[in-house]
Design a protein around this motif. Structure first.
Motif, PDB file in Angstrom:
ATOM      1  N   LEU A  81       7.958   3.462  30.599  1.00 31.27           N
ATOM      2  CA  LEU A  81       6.894   2.927  29.752  1.00 31.27           C
ATOM      3  C   LEU A  81       7.065   3.254  28.265  1.00 31.27           C
ATOM      4  CD1 LEU A  81       4.344   1.271  29.697  1.00 31.27           C
ATOM      5  CD2 LEU A  81       3.026   3.327  30.217  1.00 31.27           C
ATOM      6  N   PRO A  82       7.398   4.491  27.866  1.00 30.54           N
ATOM      7  CA  PRO A  82       7.563   4.744  26.424  1.00 30.54           C
ATOM      8  C   PRO A  82       8.650   3.871  25.798  1.00 30.54           C
ATOM      9  CG  PRO A  82       7.363   6.811  27.618  1.00 30.54           C
ATOM     10  CD  PRO A  82       7.505   5.738  28.648  1.00 30.54           C
TER      11      PRO A  82
ATOM     12  N   GLY B 184       7.505   0.281  25.682  1.00 31.49           N
ATOM     13  CA  GLY B 184       6.493   0.117  24.639  1.00 31.49           C
ATOM     14  C   GLY B 184       7.127  -0.065  23.272  1.00 31.49           C
ATOM     15  N   ASN B 185       8.157   0.725  22.983  1.00 31.91           N
ATOM     16  CA  ASN B 185       8.867   0.560  21.713  1.00 31.91           C
ATOM     17  C   ASN B 185       9.525  -0.813  21.620  1.00 31.91           C
ATOM     18  OD1 ASN B 185       8.229   3.120  20.716  1.00 31.91           O
ATOM     19  ND2 ASN B 185      10.000   4.068  21.692  1.00 31.91           N
TER      20      ASN B 185
ATOM     21  N   TRP C 210       8.450  -3.533  23.065  1.00 33.94           N
ATOM     22  CA  TRP C 210       7.383  -4.505  22.849  1.00 33.94           C
ATOM     23  C   TRP C 210       7.017  -4.593  21.364  1.00 33.94           C
ATOM     24  CZ3 TRP C 210       4.291  -8.439  23.923  1.00 33.94           C
ATOM     25  CH2 TRP C 210       3.076  -8.523  23.266  1.00 33.94           C
TER      26      TRP C 210
ATOM     27  N   SER D 203      -1.249  -2.213  19.556  1.00 36.57           N
ATOM     28  CA  SER D 203      -0.313  -2.058  20.674  1.00 36.57           C
ATOM     29  C   SER D 203      -0.081  -0.591  20.990  1.00 36.57           C
ATOM     30  CB  SER D 203       1.023  -2.738  20.343  1.00 36.57           C
ATOM     31  OG  SER D 203       0.869  -4.137  20.173  1.00 36.57           O
ATOM     32  N   GLU D 204       0.041   0.239  19.964  1.00 37.59           N
ATOM     33  CA  GLU D 204       0.259   1.663  20.195  1.00 37.59           C
ATOM     34  C   GLU D 204      -0.940   2.308  20.881  1.00 37.59           C
ATOM     35  OE1 GLU D 204       1.219   3.342  16.440  1.00 37.59           O
ATOM     36  OE2 GLU D 204       3.274   2.570  16.417  1.00 37.59           O
TER      37      GLU D 204
ATOM     38  N   LEU E 242      -0.759   1.166  24.498  1.00 33.50           N
ATOM     39  CA  LEU E 242       0.363   1.827  25.182  1.00 33.50           C
ATOM     40  C   LEU E 242       0.060   3.301  25.447  1.00 33.50           C
ATOM     41  CD1 LEU E 242       3.294   0.201  23.190  1.00 33.50           C
ATOM     42  CD2 LEU E 242       2.860  -0.061  25.648  1.00 33.50           C
TER      43      LEU E 242
ATOM     44  N   GLU F  92       0.130   5.035  29.063  1.00 36.45           N
ATOM     45  CA  GLU F  92       0.940   6.220  29.366  1.00 36.45           C
ATOM     46  C   GLU F  92       0.078   7.326  29.971  1.00 36.45           C
ATOM     47  OE1 GLU F  92       3.589   7.656  26.347  1.00 36.45           O
ATOM     48  OE2 GLU F  92       4.011   5.639  25.609  1.00 36.45           O
TER      49      GLU F  92
END
Length: 235
Positions: A160-161, A164-165, A167, A217-218, A221, A225
């Motif tokens: 996921l991390p 996410g980056n 994305w 988004s962050e 995310l 997480e």
């Protein structure tokens, strides 16, 4: 400034929002396709067959080494040409097939996203403890149940991390489609600048919009997480 951003004939607010909608549609449609490509690339890279491993590693290596804008040009021009060649071969008297800028943008961005996602997912799969899979087989779980109940939830947590980056990077890379005449946020900003001769105002607005999308988004995310890591003891 506020008059320039108003709605109607006097301002550019509605055009900017329409461009933002195209940008979000492009990113949202690209994400699942890119993830699917990423899973396929990861499975190919981890395959027991040397041919599949070569294809998987070759795809991720080539796509990660090409500039995104070059990939976009190749897809927009090359795929359209190929489709028309196939159409002429299939039906010599038929009309030409138009490969839309939106489809080209989704295809190119998904190919790039999938290549990077494939490496992230491969690393996540390789981080799993094989003892858990052996335990699943020992209690009679099928390979399908082992994948969906043991492997996939943990892969999601590990990957996921990185995803996410990817994305966030892909969200910003959507601005590239403005060069193939797709009326996204960046293109509508350029049009507004060309008409009003106010580059600072509209480019600053575009910066703030992209920044806001990334911050949102962050936040999402970070929540994902935390949810994926619930019950995990941190040391």
């Amino acid at each position: 400034m506020f008059e320039l951003l108003s709605y109607g004939d006097a301002g550019w607010g509605d055009e900017i929002l329409a461009g933002l909608a195209i940008t979000m549609q492009l990113a949202i449609v690209t994400l699942p396709i890119g993830l699917l490509i990423g899973f396929v690339a990861a499975f190919a890279s981890m395959s027991r067959h040397a041919g599949l491993r070569a294809i998987g590693f070759g795809y991720t290596t080539i796509m990660r080494g090409l500039p995104e804008i070059l990939t976009l040009f190749v897809v927009y021009n090359g795929v359209g040409l190929l489709l028309n060649k196939l159409a002429v071969w299939w039906n010599p008297g038929g009309t030409n097939i138009e490969f839309s800028p939106f489809a080209a943008g989704v295809t190119a961005l998904a190919m790039v996203f999938g290549a990077f996602a494939g490496e992230v997912l491969r690393g996540a799969f390789q981080s799993l403890d094989e003892g858990q899979m052996e335990a699943g087989r020992a209690i009679g779980m099928s390979p399908r149940k082992i994948f969906f109940r043991i492997r996939l939830p943990q892969v999601w947590r590990f990957a996921l991390p990185g995803l996410g980056n990817l994305w966030i990077n892909m969200l910003k890379d959507t601005a590239l489609v403005s060069i193939i005449a797709l009326d996204d946020l960046m293109r509508m900003t350029k049009v507004a600048v060309g008409v009003t001769k106010q580059p600072f105002t509209f480019y600053l607005l575009a910066c703030l919009v992209y920044w806001a999308l990334c911050v949102l988004s962050e936040v999402v995310l970070a929540h994902m997480e935390r949810r994926a890591n619930r019950g995990i003891r941190r040391v």
